[in-house]
Design an enzyme around this catalytic site. Structure first.
Site, PDB file in Angstrom:
ATOM      1  N   HIS A 168       2.995  14.343  68.666  1.00 46.97           N
ATOM      2  CA  HIS A 168       2.547  15.339  67.689  1.00 46.97           C
ATOM      3  C   HIS A 168       3.022  16.732  68.076  1.00 46.97           C
ATOM      4  O   HIS A 168       3.239  17.027  69.262  1.00 46.97           O
ATOM      5  CB  HIS A 168       1.031  15.283  67.479  1.00 46.97           C
ATOM      6  N   ASP A 194       1.423  19.646  66.843  1.00 50.45           N
ATOM      7  CA  ASP A 194       0.336  20.628  66.833  1.00 50.45           C
ATOM      8  C   ASP A 194      -0.392  20.642  68.170  1.00 50.45           C
ATOM      9  O   ASP A 194      -0.243  19.717  68.979  1.00 50.45           O
ATOM     10  CB  ASP A 194      -0.645  20.348  65.677  1.00 50.45           C
ATOM     11  N   ASP A 217      -0.312  18.329  76.330  1.00 58.54           N
ATOM     12  CA  ASP A 217      -0.717  17.623  75.099  1.00 58.54           C
ATOM     13  C   ASP A 217      -0.130  18.313  73.880  1.00 58.54           C
ATOM     14  O   ASP A 217      -0.770  19.174  73.309  1.00 58.54           O
ATOM     15  CB  ASP A 217      -2.245  17.578  75.037  1.00 58.54           C
ATOM     16  N   GLU A 251      -2.167  15.960  64.316  1.00 58.39           N
ATOM     17  CA  GLU A 251      -2.859  14.946  65.129  1.00 58.39           C
ATOM     18  C   GLU A 251      -4.187  15.468  65.641  1.00 58.39           C
ATOM     19  O   GLU A 251      -5.144  14.706  65.796  1.00 58.39           O
ATOM     20  CB  GLU A 251      -1.978  14.519  66.308  1.00 58.39           C
ATOM     21  N   GLU A 252      -4.252  16.777  65.906  1.00 52.14           N
ATOM     22  CA  GLU A 252      -5.459  17.341  66.524  1.00 52.14           C
ATOM     23  C   GLU A 252      -6.589  17.559  65.516  1.00 52.14           C
ATOM     24  O   GLU A 252      -7.655  18.039  65.885  1.00 52.14           O
ATOM     25  CB  GLU A 252      -5.128  18.649  67.254  1.00 52.14           C
TER      26      GLU A 252
HETATM   27 ZN   LIG Z   1      -2.423  14.779  71.984  1.00 50.75          ZN
END
Ligand SMILES: [Zn+2]
Length: 444
Positions: A87, A89, A119, A153-154
């Site tokens: 991802h 974002d 992340d 995704e977040e």
């Molecule tokens: Zn992640």
């Protein structure tokens, strides 16, 4: 044959650092309110794929919420395709709490700093660096590899992997397995021991809304039907509920491997296995499995009332619940019991639990790729306590593994950096990841 053993070129090792740093500098903060704009990051990735001869497709459900998908054709047309997704974002970061500005992407003392370093702009950059190295070297993988760089995704994934799975399934045709975040980074439970947990499953998401009804009235009167009291009773029961141990195949495999590694004499298949005792004996290594031996329910939001002397007729709470594969019915029955007759509950948001086989050829290849570059490391399967985009892609029949390889120095509490302050990744770790991914993706 020479090509079989050749790794990524030195340019790839430089590029992965540059890409991680520059992607961090593109602020893709996702607060969940729809104000995130992944497009500049998506264009950054797409330009670099196109320059390597990998044609990107940019896809948006909402303007600015851009996803990138591309396919690298494999040499074996009969082989099933592999999805590699990451991802774009990131979660918010407050500069006041950080020692380096979270969107600086600063490279200092052999470390890349900033929101997304862990992340998961690191993995986005590693995959990009590997693919571009293949273009320079004329390497083609065996399987088709589908790359997906996703938005959102977040938050809900509705503008990202959910949208791709719903509306662009054709782009993922032939994909049976996928790899992505949250796994294969080294973990040092004590000096001299290096574990690489590879994710082979995720607990399901069961976010709940509780509504208590009662009799509204004056705060000074007798009220035996107080909605706030009813809600508080239910919330307390749910928050302190001792969920029973439920071992999935992945978690049991993890316990078996860890018990063997620590020479603990225990039959992990015994019906009367005392899991909590075994976790005690495992010490710090228990952190890999402890959050996933049972379901969980944590109250997070309470909402009731507007004036101290007015009893409201209704009170609401939200619960972050997580479920292991196969426990959905038990979970619902337990919630019926814990809420009681005066409180209604419903799913506020629900996502399926995932389980990937750990005795598969793919898991064996993931394990081999890590052990090739760190022969002293021990790979252990695990189940993620939360969820990722793999849940959405599972709707396309894609089995997901958490595999973003990094070799980290002992003492760096990597797990705490996810969504944490001073998120950062060592340059050496990125180089390790590029080598492992290059090897795995070629041999997959
Ligand atoms: Zn992640």
């Amino acid at each position: 044959m020479a090509e079989e053993v050749r790794g990524p070129d030195t340019a790839a090792l430089d590029e992965v650092v540059t890409f991680t740093s520059e992607l961090i500098r593109i602020d893709t903060t996702n607060r969940g309110g729809g104000d995130c704009r992944e497009r500049p990051a998506a264009e950054y990735v797409a330009e670099r794929l196109a320059a390597a001869g990998v044609e990107p497709t940019l896809l948006e459900r909402t303007p600015g919420r851009t996803n990138v998908v591309a396919r690298i054709p494999g040499t074996d047309p009969s082989a099933e395709a592999l999805l590699v997704h990451g991802h774009l974002d990131v979660v918010p970061a407050d500069p006041a709490e950080w020692t380096t500005h979270p969107f600086s992407g600063e490279v200092r003392d052999g470390t890349v700093w900033g929101r997304g370093a862990v992340d998961m702009k690191n993995m986005d950059a590693m995959v990009l660096a590997v693919v571009r190295s293949w273009a320079r070297q004329g390497v083609r993988p065996r399987r088709d590899i589908v790359l997906a760089y996703t938005a959102d995704e977040e938050a809900s994934a509705e503008d990202g992997s959910g949208f791709l799975a719903d509306r662009h399934a054709v782009l993922f045709e032939g994909c049976t397995e996928g790899i992505s975040e949250s796994g294969a980074f080294s973990f040092h439970p004590q000096p001299g021991t290096t574990l690489y947990p590879i994710a082979a499953g995720e607990r399901g998401t069961a976010w709940l809304k509780l509504t208590a009804h009662g009799r509204a009235g004056h705060g000074s009167k007798v009220n035996t039907a107080n909605a706030v009291t009813r809600l508080a009773d239910a919330v307390a029961r749910i928050g302190s509920h001792p969920w029973p141990v439920r071992l999935t195949a992945t978690v049991r495999a993890a316990l078996t491997e860890l018990a063997a590694l620590y020479a603990i004499d225990v039959d992990t298949h015994a019906p009367d296995l005392d899991v909590d005792l075994l976790l005690d004996k495992l010490g710090p290594a228990a952190a890999i499995v402890e959050p996933t031996v049972r379901n969980s329910t944590n109250p997070t939001i309470l909402d009731a009332g507007y004036k101290v002397n007015v009893i409201p007729g209704q009170a609401v709470a939200y619960i972050d619940g997580r479920t292991l594969p196969g426990t959905e019915e038990e979970f619902a029955a337990t919630m019926d019991r814990l809420t009681g007759p005066d409180v209604e509950w419903e799913f506020h948001h629900r996502e399926v639990a995932l389980e990937a086989p750990v005795d598969s050829p793919t898991f064996a290849k993931l394990r081999a790729a890590v052990e090739r570059f760190d022969p002293a490391g021990h790979v252990v399967p695990f189940t993620m306590s939360g969820g990722t985009d793999a849940k959405q892609f599972s709707r396309l029949g894609i089995t997901g593994y958490g595999f973003s390889p990094l070799r980290l120095p002992p003492g760096l509490d990597y797990a705490a950096l996810f969504h944490g302050v001073d998120e950062r990744v060592p340059v050496d770790a990125l180089h390790f990841g590029v080598q492992v991914l290059d090897h795995y993706l070629k041999s997959a």
